[in-house]
Design a protein around this motif. Structure first.
Motif, mmCIF file in Angstrom:
data_model
loop_
_atom_site.group_PDB
_atom_site.id
_atom_site.type_symbol
_atom_site.label_atom_id
_atom_site.label_comp_id
_atom_site.label_asym_id
_atom_site.label_seq_id
_atom_site.Cartn_x
_atom_site.Cartn_y
_atom_site.Cartn_z
ATOM 1 N N THR A 309 0.608 -1.444 0.025
ATOM 2 C CA THR A 309 0.257 -0.458 -0.184
ATOM 3 C C THR A 309 0.695 1.195 0.105
ATOM 4 N N ASP A 310 1.955 1.211 0.587
ATOM 5 C CA ASP A 310 2.824 2.569 0.306
ATOM 6 C C ASP A 310 4.448 2.126 -0.524
ATOM 7 N N ILE A 311 3.905 2.977 -1.727
ATOM 8 C CA ILE A 311 3.997 3.087 -3.304
ATOM 9 C C ILE A 311 6.350 2.935 -2.733
ATOM 10 N N GLY A 312 6.582 3.932 -1.747
ATOM 11 C CA GLY A 312 7.999 3.905 -0.933
ATOM 12 C C GLY A 312 8.299 2.525 -0.698
ATOM 13 N N LYS A 313 7.741 1.618 -0.188
ATOM 14 C CA LYS A 313 8.287 0.733 0.137
ATOM 15 C C LYS A 313 8.495 0.044 -1.040
ATOM 16 N N LEU A 314 7.931 -0.353 -2.399
ATOM 17 C CA LEU A 314 8.248 -0.903 -3.517
ATOM 18 C C LEU A 314 10.177 -1.871 -3.548
ATOM 19 N N ALA A 315 10.030 -2.588 -3.130
ATOM 20 C CA ALA A 315 11.957 -2.817 -4.000
ATOM 21 C C ALA A 315 12.270 -2.447 -5.331
ATOM 22 N N GLN A 316 11.460 -3.034 -6.525
ATOM 23 C CA GLN A 316 11.068 -2.828 -7.570
ATOM 24 C C GLN A 316 10.071 -2.343 -7.826
ATOM 25 N N ASN A 317 11.016 -0.469 -8.155
ATOM 26 C CA ASN A 317 10.106 0.083 -8.897
ATOM 27 C C ASN A 317 10.542 0.387 -10.471
ATOM 28 N N SER A 318 10.232 0.012 -11.538
ATOM 29 C CA SER A 318 10.916 0.652 -12.873
ATOM 30 C C SER A 318 11.362 1.769 -13.063
ATOM 31 N N ILE A 319 10.064 2.778 -12.786
ATOM 32 C CA ILE A 319 9.038 3.846 -13.157
ATOM 33 C C ILE A 319 10.280 4.939 -12.347
ATOM 34 N N ASP A 320 10.291 4.921 -10.299
ATOM 35 C CA ASP A 320 10.713 6.063 -10.369
ATOM 36 C C ASP A 320 12.562 5.356 -10.131
#
Length: 338
Positions: A309-320
């Motif tokens: 639910t927290d996008i900042g906690k995604l270990a893999q975020n190709s966009i960011d």
């Protein structure tokens, strides 16, 4: 409400289980990680909830994906193989899940199993593809029924939904609010005459082929809200809402999706857009239950996923990661010019 999706050796998925938010689900990942495939498979199952629809699950899957043969949907491997998918849902007030499953072989054998999947009730599912179709609506349905076209059935489905008649009377306040937001963004409202859609405003009527494609997408959503296709209990699948859309309109898209979710529409969105993600991050609250799903490949090339639910906690975020790299490159360029 769709609760989860499981896949084994189906298209790009070797072994996958994804649990969904009852409100908003956002899929991110590089090209080829299966975002659209996941949404299409779930959409195909949702199209068959009403027991009046007699289309078998394997036939709907085949028409939504349009492979050369249905066995081609089995994940590539040496020799003969098999794969399967299962979609689960849990209706309001029920304690147990309902399910529908499809098992496939590379020899084109298909087996469907259901557990109380179909009910005697209209449940609308809408898939909005990347390519706009309302500009191509005139004559498309009759041509599709008479000729073999290389179009996935999602295109026909969404045109059929757009042509559904409007309800009598004035729209409810929550629906009018959404139509007013879209009216302002597009500088007009959507009307249909015979098989042609128009934007109507004080300057007259402008047919959809003459509109910017980004406005056509908003016009489609306007129409689906207007004719009450998108209502409590329905599901909306939207593939890359940002395509051909000016970034300043991303805030409008997010506002509409959040309000639809609050009305009881379950939302599934696949995106590559940093701006759209940030608009969701800024506008949503805890009650909106936005769930971010990252699909990615590990160092061995195996497809993995993470949900949070927290996008900042995604270990893999190709966009960011891409935007961080651009920022680093810009800093390095600036330092080199000093």
């Amino acid at each position: 409400m769709i609760t989860r999706f499981c896949a084994s050796d189906f298209t790009v998925f070797s072994n996958l289980e994804v649990k969904f938010s009852p409100k908003i689900n956002i899929f991110i990942g590089e090209n080829g990680t299966g975002k659209t495939h996941l949404m299409k498979a779930v959409y195909a199952a949702c199209c068959l909830i009403n027991k009046k629809i007699e289309t078998p699950f394997d036939k709907k899957i085949n028409s939504v994906f349009t492979p050369n043969s249905i066995g081609r949907l089995v994940r590539r491997s040496v020799g003969r193989g098999s794969g399967s998918i299962s979609v689960y849902r849990q209706d309001e007030g029920e304690a147990n899940e309902r399910s529908i499953s499809l098992a496939l072989t590379t020899l084109n054998k298909a087996t469907v199993k259901q557990k109380a999947w179909q009910i005697d009730k209209d449940v609308e599912a809408v898939f909005v593809p990347v390519k706009d179709m309302l500009a191509n609506a005139p004559g498309f349905r009759s041509l599709f029924s008479q000729k073999k076209l290389s179009y996935e059935e999602v295109y026909l489905d969404v045109i059929d939904k757009a042509f559904l008649p409007l309800p009598k009377g004035k729209p409810a306040p929550e629906r009018k609010k959404l139509l007013d937001i879209l009216n302002k963004a597009m500088s007009g409202k959507v009307i249909a005459k015979e098989e042609t859609f128009y934007i109507k405003n004080r300057n007259g009527e402008l047919e959809f082929p003459l509109l910017a494609e980004g406005f056509r997408k908003l016009g489609l959503i306007y129409r689906l809200i207007q004719n009450e296709t998108l209502t409590h209990g329905s599901m909306l699948f939207w593939d890359e809402p940002e395509a051909n859309l000016n970034p300043k309109l991303s805030k409008v898209v997010v506002e509409i999706l959040l309000e639809l979710s609050r009305m009881g529409v379950q939302i599934f969105v696949a995106t590559h857009d940093y701006v759209l993600l940030k608009e969701f991050d800024l506008a949503a609250n805890e009650e909106d239950e936005v769930l971010y799903h990252a699909l990615y490949r590990n160092n061995y090339g195996e497809l993995q996923h993470q949900s949070t639910t927290d996008i900042g906690k995604l270990a893999q975020n190709s966009i960011d990661d891409t935007f961080s790299r651009i920022l680093d490159d810009e800093i390095q360029k600036g330092l080199a010019e000093l």
